[in-house]
Design an enzyme around this catalytic site. Structure first.
Site, PDB file in Angstrom:
ATOM      1  N   ASP A 177      10.199  -5.053   8.796  1.00  0.00           N
ATOM      2  CA  ASP A 177       9.133  -4.827  10.118  1.00  0.00           C
ATOM      3  C   ASP A 177       8.752  -6.283  10.600  1.00  0.00           C
ATOM      4  O   ASP A 177       9.861  -7.051  10.690  1.00  0.00           O
ATOM      5  CB  ASP A 177       7.775  -4.506   9.002  1.00  0.00           C
ATOM      6  N   VAL A 234       0.691  -1.162   0.087  1.00  0.00           N
ATOM      7  CA  VAL A 234      -0.046   0.157   0.008  1.00  0.00           C
ATOM      8  C   VAL A 234       0.964   1.202   0.092  1.00  0.00           C
ATOM      9  O   VAL A 234       1.613   1.333   0.982  1.00  0.00           O
ATOM     10  CB  VAL A 234      -0.761   0.023   1.300  1.00  0.00           C
ATOM     11  N   ALA A 250       4.655   4.099   3.158  1.00  0.00           N
ATOM     12  CA  ALA A 250       4.030   2.789   2.396  1.00  0.00           C
ATOM     13  C   ALA A 250       4.185   1.803   3.480  1.00  0.00           C
ATOM     14  O   ALA A 250       4.649   2.169   4.613  1.00  0.00           O
ATOM     15  CB  ALA A 250       4.659   2.674   1.142  1.00  0.00           C
ATOM     16  N   LYS A 251       3.586   0.838   3.046  1.00  0.00           N
ATOM     17  CA  LYS A 251       3.619  -0.469   3.940  1.00  0.00           C
ATOM     18  C   LYS A 251       3.295  -1.835   3.298  1.00  0.00           C
ATOM     19  O   LYS A 251       2.563  -1.585   2.048  1.00  0.00           O
ATOM     20  CB  LYS A 251       2.640  -0.422   5.214  1.00  0.00           C
ATOM     21  N   GLY A 252       3.789  -2.852   3.598  1.00  0.00           N
ATOM     22  CA  GLY A 252       3.672  -4.101   2.750  1.00  0.00           C
ATOM     23  C   GLY A 252       3.343  -5.123   3.679  1.00  0.00           C
ATOM     24  O   GLY A 252       3.566  -5.132   4.747  1.00  0.00           O
TER      25      GLY A 252
END
Length: 416
Positions: free
Chosen positions: A146, A60, A105-107
């Protein structure tokens, strides 16, 4: 309501509070509610037993008005699109608060890494990278580690990306091992930022930092490094905990000894000369500075009025609920929010990216000097807004972050 949906609701509520305080243009507020891009990918890999394993992953990208997207990738059985969207939004504010040229952003991949072999995790990572390849890159979107991903995961992403490009591109990802372009001080950076914020907060309320009693919930990378750094700066670590429970010792603990004990036994509990306590007990223990560095939603309206610390510094993302925020503020407890307190990690990631782009390698002292400078400036900027607005630090930090992003959007204008 699922945890991911709850996290997104909190993120949207925080944006709403900041938007109202800033008198934000309704169009920009609406724009910031939604990520610029969300990609869902289906991942099929060969498992060690010869069968095909199917997983769902996502990336995202919230907003890139201030620079390339930036954010971690997590491997966890509970990864959802809503949760990743909330985390991407928080990353946008975090980068803006600490004034680094990134957007959020992040995934994530929905999997259980504890039940997977190294080979399976490598194949999963490389497949995921190949499927998001078109939307990542050093000037587009720079991933990082993460939950349940690490420097090795980043090395696989870098290698996969580089194989497609035909040459080495270390700047496509941060949090790498030192041997392939990682930065000095990266592993301790989040914790160092947390302790710098605790020190600045102590100055602000007139608390003597040297000798201050500190309790830390969570003894993973962030928690244990924060304990070590705080003790090196003269604090007294009186309580620590992990998922199995905690220990309390009013005379002070040696973080390194506790770490070794945890490595041998699997937990900090049952350490000699200490009293075993629960995680709930740790949060309400008598101390000057409390650092929740474990999971989300640890301090809620159910226990917020029992908190006895004078300063609470969020080492984890979202450990305190919106209702608890208000209770702590009314009690006169100074809360340093996650978007400020734990931004040391993304700041060090930015330093790694800069070093990779210029093919330089900075010494640890240089990294820490720059981190100290960035965190100190960010703390002062948030504190100034809190004073002007007569608000809590979280509202001030959100106003600073959302305000900077909004200003960038307005300045750039819309295309076409």
């Amino acid at each position: 309501m699922e945890e991911g949906e709850a996290a997104l609701n909190v993120a949207l509520e925080q944006l709403k509070i900041a938007a109202e305080k800033l008198n934000l243009d309704p169009g920009i507020h609406e724009m910031l509610k939604h990520p610029k891009r969300s990609l869902i990918v289906s991942l099929t890999i060969k498992m060690d037993n010869g069968e095909l394993g199917n997983f769902i992953g996502c990336r995202v990208q919230h907003n890139d008005a201030r620079g390339p997207f930036k954010g971690g990738i997590r491997y966890h059985p509970n990864v959802t699109l809503d949760e990743v969207t909330a985390l991407a939004m928080w990353m946008t504010w975090k980068c803006a608060v600490v004034d680094i040229p990134y957007g959020g952003a992040k995934g994530g991949i929905c999997c259980n890494p504890k039940e997977m072999s190294t080979g399976e995790l490598e194949r999963l990572t490389r497949r995921y990278t190949s499927l998001i390849l078109d939307i990542i890159g050093p000037h587009r979107d720079v991933p990082a580690p993460d939950i349940y991903t690490d420097a090795q995961t980043m090395a696989w992403i870098m290698d996969t990306y580089s194989q497609f490009k035909g040459y080495s591109v270390p700047e496509c990802v941060t949090g790498k091992p030192l041997s392939i372009g990682g930065s000095e001080g990266r592993e301790e950076a989040t914790s160092l930022g947390v302790v710098i914020c605790a020190r600045e907060a102590a100055k602000h309320i007139g608390l003597k930092f040297k000798g201050a009693a500190v309790a830390i919930q969570g003894y993973g990378t962030v928690g244990w490094n924060a304990a070590k750094i705080a003790r090196d700066m003269g604090c007294k670590i009186v309580a620590v905990s992990d998922s199995a429970g905690g220990i309390y010792c009013p005379d002070g603990l040696n973080p390194v000894d506790i770490y070794e004990h945890k490595s041998k036994t699997g937990s900090v509990v049952n350490y000699k000369g200490c009293k075993n306590i629960t995680n709930e007990d740790l949060l309400t223990t008598g101390c000057d500075i409390l650092i929740p560095a474990a999971l989300e939603n640890q301090i809620t309206k159910a226990n917020a009025d029992k908190i006895r610390a004078r300063i609470v510094v969020e080492g984890a993302n979202g450990p305190i609920s919106l209702e608890a925020d208000k209770i702590l503020y009314e009690k006169g407890i100074l809360l340093i929010p996650d978007v400020l307190a734990n931004s040391g990690g993304v700041t060090a990631s930015y330093f790694e990216w800069v070093q990779n782009l210029t093919r330089e390698h900075w010494m640890l002292q240089e990294v820490n000097r720059r981190l100290e400078n960035k965190m100190g400036k960010a703390f002062s900027a948030v504190q100034k807004i809190a004073k002007q607005e007569e608000s809590d630090m979280r509202t001030a930090a959100l106003m600073l972050g959302v305000g900077r992003v909004s200003e960038a959007i307005k300045t750039l204008g819309l295309w076409p």
